[in-house]
Design a protein around this motif. Sequence first.
Motif, PDB file in Angstrom:
ATOM      1  N   UNK A  89      28.199  24.649  15.901  1.00  0.00           N
ATOM      2  CA  UNK A  89      27.278  24.087  16.303  1.00  0.00           C
ATOM      3  C   UNK A  89      26.097  23.179  15.977  1.00  0.00           C
ATOM      4  N   UNK A  90      25.070  24.338  15.472  1.00  0.00           N
ATOM      5  CA  UNK A  90      23.811  23.632  14.692  1.00  0.00           C
ATOM      6  C   UNK A  90      24.052  22.988  13.829  1.00  0.00           C
ATOM      7  N   UNK A  91      24.232  23.344  12.633  1.00  0.00           N
ATOM      8  CA  UNK A  91      24.876  22.122  11.903  1.00  0.00           C
ATOM      9  C   UNK A  91      25.926  20.564  11.704  1.00  0.00           C
ATOM     10  N   UNK A  92      26.945  21.085  12.055  1.00  0.00           N
ATOM     11  CA  UNK A  92      27.431  19.311  13.167  1.00  0.00           C
ATOM     12  C   UNK A  92      27.414  18.475  14.052  1.00  0.00           C
ATOM     13  N   UNK A  93      27.692  19.217  15.744  1.00  0.00           N
ATOM     14  CA  UNK A  93      27.547  18.942  16.716  1.00  0.00           C
ATOM     15  C   UNK A  93      25.700  18.725  17.040  1.00  0.00           C
ATOM     16  N   UNK A  94      24.905  19.751  16.417  1.00  0.00           N
ATOM     17  CA  UNK A  94      23.892  19.096  16.455  1.00  0.00           C
ATOM     18  C   UNK A  94      23.710  17.964  16.355  1.00  0.00           C
ATOM     19  N   UNK A  95      23.235  17.617  14.483  1.00  0.00           N
ATOM     20  CA  UNK A  95      23.036  16.921  14.499  1.00  0.00           C
ATOM     21  C   UNK A  95      24.293  15.380  14.504  1.00  0.00           C
ATOM     22  N   UNK A  96      25.575  15.371  15.446  1.00  0.00           N
ATOM     23  CA  UNK A  96      26.045  14.243  15.770  1.00  0.00           C
ATOM     24  C   UNK A  96      24.922  14.076  16.882  1.00  0.00           C
ATOM     25  N   UNK A  97      25.302  15.104  18.128  1.00  0.00           N
ATOM     26  CA  UNK A  97      24.579  14.049  19.361  1.00  0.00           C
ATOM     27  C   UNK A  97      23.064  13.784  19.277  1.00  0.00           C
ATOM     28  N   UNK A  98      22.232  13.778  17.729  1.00  0.00           N
ATOM     29  CA  UNK A  98      20.888  13.311  17.698  1.00  0.00           C
ATOM     30  C   UNK A  98      21.307  11.769  17.300  1.00  0.00           C
ATOM     31  N   UNK A  99      22.357  11.336  17.039  1.00  0.00           N
ATOM     32  CA  UNK A  99      23.321   9.903  15.780  1.00  0.00           C
ATOM     33  C   UNK A  99      22.808   8.834  17.079  1.00  0.00           C
ATOM     34  N   UNK A 100      23.755   9.644  18.585  1.00  0.00           N
ATOM     35  CA  UNK A 100      24.113   8.282  19.439  1.00  0.00           C
ATOM     36  C   UNK A 100      23.380   9.260  20.934  1.00  0.00           C
TER      37      UNK A 100
END
Length: 209
Positions: A144-155
């Motif tokens: 979650x912290x490594x992939x989904x959190x950065x993804x959520x910040x992009x859009x």
Amino acid sequence: MRSNERAGIVSVIMLFLWGTLLTEPLHIFADYIAGAARLSVKGIGGNDILCALAEFAVLLMVMLLMQKLINTKAETFMPCVIAIGSALAFCLKSFTDGRIDLKKGILLAIALAAVMLFYIFKSESLLKWAAAVYTYSISTALLNALVFVPLSKMNGVLGKILYITRYNGLHITGPFAGIAGLPELVWGLFFAIVAALPIIFLATQKGKA
């Protein structure tokens, strides 16, 4: 059921439930481990990057240790140790902060009560499942912290869709954003691959029933 089969089932369920109130005691467990690593590094003057590396390394090491213990007699004692340890850490944090987070306290108390019931009813099967849940909650927290959190910040839309990022208390990828010209998500994917290799290797080994 073999431990590697439990690992697969628990991991899939965790991905769907992570970010919901049901899994918040597991978030707290992972957050306390990461928080201890972060405070230790800050205590010796470490910067944000070193703190992020400490969170990642300590969580991964704890995860791998728990995976190894799952295949030993210690497996049925793990839920008790973790539930009590989380409750004690909550009490210590409440004392040092000078305030009590009632919501977290209630959730941890419910988790502790559930684990104690497993011991009262002498359900070895449920204890094995509980051990798997605690163990693979860390891998889910890392993913979650490594992939989904950065993804959520992009859009902004992604941020709303990815409910899995709720309650996230880990801060691993943020300090690396822009280093070597690479975005936060790329760094997150790199760390995710590094973590996945030993986790998958241990999870696919033959486990006892």
